[in-house]
Design an enzyme around this catalytic site. Structure first.
Site, mmCIF file in Angstrom:
data_model
loop_
_atom_site.group_PDB
_atom_site.id
_atom_site.type_symbol
_atom_site.label_atom_id
_atom_site.label_comp_id
_atom_site.label_asym_id
_atom_site.label_seq_id
_atom_site.Cartn_x
_atom_site.Cartn_y
_atom_site.Cartn_z
ATOM 1 N N HIS A 20 56.660 88.739 -74.297
ATOM 2 C CA HIS A 20 57.345 89.280 -74.689
ATOM 3 C C HIS A 20 56.978 89.701 -75.864
ATOM 4 C CE1 HIS A 20 60.381 91.838 -74.762
ATOM 5 N NE2 HIS A 20 61.667 91.142 -74.407
ATOM 6 N N HIS A 49 49.315 94.402 -61.046
ATOM 7 C CA HIS A 49 50.525 95.710 -61.187
ATOM 8 C C HIS A 49 49.976 97.470 -60.632
ATOM 9 C CE1 HIS A 49 53.446 98.776 -61.602
ATOM 10 N NE2 HIS A 49 53.267 99.212 -62.729
ATOM 11 N N ASN A 89 52.933 104.147 -57.546
ATOM 12 C CA ASN A 89 53.761 103.068 -58.294
ATOM 13 C C ASN A 89 54.548 102.491 -57.906
ATOM 14 O OD1 ASN A 89 54.818 101.463 -60.553
ATOM 15 N ND2 ASN A 89 53.570 102.864 -62.417
#
Length: 478
Positions: free
Chosen positions: A287, A375, A408
């Protein structure tokens, strides 16, 4: 204990056996007398060993098994082609639901160009409320879309596994931009009458990488709560998030995001290893939100006319590359063979102390994984990772085909990709899988699994009705 560690004990056991075979009766008598004289010390030593072993057993990480998962397949009447989308958009703009920009509507050209180059096919799905004219972007419509998706996926995974809702002790749901009250987690608790001591969490605003975050959260909870199941549900809402303004960066999401969701059933029950598909090996979360550019590269905000959309900044490619690099640097030492680790270390030392112009060495992750679930955020993302990780077209086939068939679907896309690999019959016992996702914040998260058997597709696999069409040729030169 891993097989290589077990092999290390074989020579030790062999030596002990050889020594024991040479012991005489006199040796045994001497040993017995020694035990008699040092009974207290031997007893204390034995008790310490037993207590140490018990503590090790109690505190060692509990294995987390993926029993099964299910991806939602929307009904066929929700399918849309690029032609139908553009026709729909023109009617919306003519009816005044979407402000025009002048005589030459350049935004229409922009949207059409994005759709044509997106890598999406002609049979993706949009929710029912966006098929209607006028559009039905209501709370009821948004709730119906998400409820249909999550309950459809959960119904199927419970049916396939035979697990009773009363056996589920942990529930983690993630949806980035749609978080009504009662929460999505509560909708599931109410529908399936989950027990009143359920450990439930609802993750919001965490972007497309939240599916891996949800798995990591469930894994942590499964280390604390014994002999139970964890249900992880990942989805995103399209109805509420259609942007009807004139900001180009905000229009991109309209072109890419589609209906989808997945439900994953995890277990820490030992007996489930026999029927589980996969074992969770690693999760790595990065992150970089402490950096202002990372924080602001994908933001939900008002445009100049007060319309809400997700704005993508020009820093996004740079931020994504940097965050991915950190994730890879963290994951590499955990999964790469020693040879690759040494090459990476030597290159790092040479660059740091001798020649700063030397390029960073990208380890060969094909030596660590058989399957890659990248992804399906867009064609450009898949292209970049294929190039930077030196992958073959076969390695990214699942990602490209998922983008083509389903678009997506945000945090659930990595599960459609795994379902594709299973449907193709490519998942063999011992195969290692790398799921990697990027999302706002900015975050890059990875999960690593190992197949416990030759995995066959589960009932109602989302690819079963169209597998004969795939893979399809996609023009990546546009």
């Amino acid at each position: 204990m891993y097989p290589p560690m077990k092999l290390c004990f074989i020579p030790i056991i062999a030596i002990i056996a050889m020594k024991a075979s040479r012991l005489s009766t006199q040796d045994l008598q001497i040993f017995y007398l020694y035990l008699e004289k040092n009974f207290t010390s031997v007893t204390m030593f034995s008790i310490s060993l037993i207590l140490g072993w018990i503590l090790y057993i109690m505190n060692r990480p509990k294995p987390v098994y993926l029993v099964d998962f299910s991806c939602y397949l929307p009904p066929s009447h929700l399918k849309v082609s690029v032609k139908k989308i553009m026709s729909h958009v023109r009617v919306i703009r003519e009816q005044g639901m979407w402000a025009k920009t002048g005589e030459h509507d350049y935004l229409m050209d922009f949207v059409e160009k994005i759709l044509e180059r997106s890598g999406l096919g002609q049979e993706t799905y949009i929710p029912e409320g966006l098929h209607c004219l006028p559009l039905e972007q209501t709370m009821a419509g948004s709730r119906k879309e998400t409820t249909d998706v999550i309950l459809g996926a959960v119904d199927n995974v419970l049916r396939n596994t035979g697990v009773s809702p009363s056996e589920i002790g942990i529930l983690v749901v993630n949806s980035s931009t749609f978080n009504p009250t009662p929460s999505l987690a509560t909708i599931i608790v109410n529908k399936y009458k989950l027990r009143d001591n359920i450990k439930s969490l609802n993750l919001g605003g965490m972007g497309c990488s939240a599916g891996v975050i949800a798995i990591d959260v469930a894994k942590s909870l499964l280390q604390v709560h014994r002999n139970t199941y964890a249900l992880v549900v990942s989805t995103e809402n399209i109805t509420q998030n259609l942007y009807l303004g004139n900001n180009k960066s905000m229009l991109v999401t309209n072109c890419l995001f589609r209906v989808g969701g997945a439900a994953v059933l995890l277990s820490n029950i030992s007996k489930d290893r026999k029927r589980a598909k996969y074992k969770l090996v690693h999760t790595v979360r990065v992150h970089t939100g402490s950096d202002d550019r990372s924080y602001g590269c994908a933001t939900q905000e008002d445009d100049e006319d007060g319309l809400v959309g997700v704005s993508l900044s020009k820093d996004l490619p740079m931020v994504a590359a940097r965050t991915l690099k950190i994730n890879i640097a963290t994951l590499g030492p955990l999964v790469l063979p020693i040879r690759e680790k040494l090459r990476f270390f030597v290159t790092f030392v040479r660059k740091k102390f001798f020649n700063p112009k030397i390029k960073h060495y990208m380890p060969d992750f094909k030596l660590a994984f058989e399957h890659f679930c990248i992804h399906a955020g867009g064609r450009a993302l898949i292209d970049e990772l294929e190039k930077n990780l030196h992958l073959s077209p076969l390695h990214v086939e699942a990602s490209r085909m998922t983008l083509h068939r389903f678009g997506n679907t945000s945090s659930s896309s990595i599960w459609y990709e795994l379902a594709y690999t299973e449907a193709k019959g490519r998942m063999k016992k011992g195969d290692r899988i790398w799921q990697i996702a990027l999302g706002s914040g900015f975050k890059c998260n990875s999960s690593v699994w190992v197949a416990l058997r030759n995995v066959k597709p589960s009932t109602n696999n989302p690819w079963e009705d169209c597998l004969h069409k795939y893979p399809v040729e996609i023009d990546i030169s546009l």
